[in-house]
Design a protein around this motif. Structure first.
Motif, short mmCIF file in Angstrom:
data_model
loop_
_atom_site.label_atom_id
_atom_site.label_comp_id
_atom_site.label_asym_id
_atom_site.label_seq_id
_atom_site.Cartn_x
_atom_site.Cartn_y
_atom_site.Cartn_z
N ALA A 1 -11.86 2.26 10.60
CA ALA A 1 -11.39 1.82 11.92
C ALA A 1 -9.94 1.38 11.87
O ALA A 1 -9.17 1.60 12.81
CB ALA A 1 -12.27 0.69 12.44
N GLY A 2 -9.55 0.74 10.75
CA GLY A 2 -8.18 0.27 10.62
C GLY A 2 -7.17 1.39 10.59
O GLY A 2 -6.04 1.25 11.07
N ARG A 3 -7.54 2.52 10.00
CA ARG A 3 -6.64 3.66 9.99
C ARG A 3 -6.34 4.13 11.40
O ARG A 3 -5.25 4.63 11.67
CB ARG A 3 -7.28 4.81 9.19
N TRP B 1 -9.46 0.95 -4.84
CA TRP B 1 -9.54 2.37 -5.22
C TRP B 1 -10.03 3.24 -4.06
O TRP B 1 -9.93 4.46 -4.13
CB TRP B 1 -10.48 2.54 -6.41
N THR B 2 -10.57 2.62 -3.01
CA THR B 2 -11.13 3.40 -1.91
C THR B 2 -10.16 3.58 -0.74
O THR B 2 -10.45 4.34 0.18
CB THR B 2 -12.41 2.73 -1.37
N VAL B 3 -9.03 2.88 -0.76
CA VAL B 3 -8.17 2.87 0.42
C VAL B 3 -7.54 4.24 0.69
O VAL B 3 -7.09 4.50 1.81
CB VAL B 3 -7.06 1.80 0.29
N ARG C 1 -1.52 -2.77 -6.69
CA ARG C 1 -1.05 -4.06 -7.20
C ARG C 1 -0.99 -5.11 -6.10
O ARG C 1 -1.34 -6.28 -6.31
CB ARG C 1 0.33 -3.89 -7.86
N LEU C 2 -0.55 -4.69 -4.91
CA LEU C 2 -0.50 -5.61 -3.78
C LEU C 2 -1.91 -6.11 -3.44
O LEU C 2 -2.12 -7.32 -3.26
CB LEU C 2 0.11 -4.90 -2.57
N LEU C 3 -2.86 -5.19 -3.38
CA LEU C 3 -4.23 -5.56 -3.04
C LEU C 3 -4.86 -6.39 -4.15
O LEU C 3 -5.62 -7.34 -3.87
CB LEU C 3 -5.06 -4.31 -2.77
N TRP C 4 -4.56 -6.08 -5.38
CA TRP C 4 -5.13 -6.85 -6.49
C TRP C 4 -4.59 -8.27 -6.52
O TRP C 4 -5.30 -9.20 -6.89
CB TRP C 4 -4.86 -6.14 -7.82
N GLY D 1 -8.27 -5.38 7.97
CA GLY D 1 -7.02 -5.99 7.53
C GLY D 1 -6.43 -5.30 6.32
O GLY D 1 -5.20 -5.16 6.20
N VAL D 2 -7.28 -4.86 5.39
CA VAL D 2 -6.81 -4.13 4.22
C VAL D 2 -6.15 -2.82 4.64
O VAL D 2 -5.09 -2.44 4.13
CB VAL D 2 -7.97 -3.88 3.23
#
Length: 382
Positions: A213-215, A137-139, A99-102, A81-82
């Motif tokens: 997998a999401g990518r 930070w890993t995305v 910022r969106l994820l945080w 989902g991320v």
């Protein structure tokens, strides 16, 4: 070229597989969580011992197919989902994405902390929030880094040790079964931070694999990944079943409890193969969703609706556990068995499925999904 947006995904645009997987796994989470409340008898791996033959059979089933297998799948789906959120913000810079994820992480931490203090000491939402604070930070890591880090944390979780819940002899403590409200708040205030800080270590491997997998949108577009999904389903579930047997047979009373060094081997083995099982379950549900196509009956739609409201349904389960097991409420922890608690878990999950379908038919999201989306995206239509 598709337009990139920071808006949440509309219900009609969602793929079936991730929601169906979440809906099914909420049953497994109910089965995995509820037996840890049982007391009054010696406990091993969260399962009361000295029960009936039926209890032994149910214990074997839960230890083989459920314990340590549902939460890794949710970690995978969380990372997936991320990745979807990040993909929809491709045109934004790294800071905007973080910022969106945080904001989403903050919502999870706040809701999870309140959940842990008021209802269920074993809350995982706070751990997911902390994981997302760090995972933001890993995305943008390259695929190789994601897979290497996932492999590293998988190996670390498989190392011999005595931290596995599958070999624990601890009965439910005051945080799970508090004698009064004051004790509940005090004990849970001490436990919640530990779960929040240590929990992400166990979820990192499936989370990173979920990003990978999401990518590729594997769960949404499985047409070109049939071989990968079939291999993952068969190998993952097969490894989970086989790897669980040393613990499952022991918990069911079929084999004797070995010495401590052996326990410290089979406990991590149970947990590590559970990660593989979580991946296998996700692949199997994706294959099922692909086979169903547009031929969705009422049951499939209801379970998928539950997956779309997974946070609300997860929190609803905790309301049931609180009412049934808390000593100053119904106080049934010493009266129920593994079997009757499994029936309770099934009934609770079924009730949440009916609730989710009711909301779906009226075009309404779950209240906690609405709250998290508003915090994440601001006052846009959610």
């Amino acid at each position: 070229m598709p337009t990139r947006t920071s808006e949440p995904t509309a219900v009609t645009a969602r793929a079936l597989a991730p929601d169906l997987a979440r809906g099914f796994m909420l049953l497994f989470i109910a089965l995995a969580n509820s037996h840890y409340f049982l007391s009054g008898r010696p406990v091993l791996g969260g399962h009361p011992q000295e029960g009936s033959s039926l209890d032994s059979a149910v214990t074997w089933l839960i230890a083989t197919f459920v314990d340590g297998r549902a939460f890794p799948m949710f970690g995978l789906l969380f990372g997936y989902g991320v990745a979807h959120m990040v993909r929809r913000r491709t045109d934004a810079g790294p800071r905007a994405v973080r910022r969106l994820l945080w904001r989403r992480a903050l919502a999870l931490v706040v809701i999870g902390t309140l959940h842990g203090l008021l209802l269920y000491a074993g809350d995982i939402l706070t751990a997911y929030g902390v994981l997302l604070f760090l995972g933001a930070w890993t995305v943008r890591w390259k695929d190789g880094w994601l897979l290497a880090a996932a492999a590293l944390f998988f190996v670390l979780c498989a190392l011999p040790g005595d931290d596995s819940l599958s070999i624990s002899t601890d009965p439910p403590d005051a945080a799970l079964l508090p004698p009064d409200v004051a004790t509940a708040v005090v004990e849970r205030a001490q436990m919640t931070p530990w779960i929040a800080l240590l929990g992400p270590l166990g979820f990192l491997c499936p989370f990173l694999l979920g990003l990978w997998a999401g990518r590729r949108r594997i769960l949404e577009r499985p047409e070109g990944c049939g071989t990968l999904l079939r291999v993952t389903a068969s190998v993952g579930i097969g490894a989970a079943v086989l790897g669980a047997q040393p613990v499952s047979l022991m918990l069911a009373g079929i084999t004797p409890v070995p010495d401590r060094p052996a326990l410290e081997l089979i406990g991590p083995l149970h947990d590590a193969t559970g990660v593989l099982g979580g991946l296998g379950y996700a692949a199997a549900v994706t294959l099922l969703a692909h086979r169903l196509g547009n031929r969705r009956g009422k049951v499939v739609e209801a379970v998928a609706a539950t997956g779309r409201r997974s946070m609300t349904c997860y929190l609803a389960q905790s309301v049931v556990w609180t009412l049934v097991f808390t000593p100053f409420l119904l106080d049934l922890s010493a009266d129920l068995t593994v079997t009757s608690t499994a029936v309770l878990a099934l009934a609770t999950w079924t009730a949440t499925v009916l609730l989710a379908r009711h909301l779906h038919l009226r075009g309404r999201r779950g209240p906690f999904e609405v709250l998290v989306r508003r915090v994440t995206y601001g006052r846009r239509r959610v």
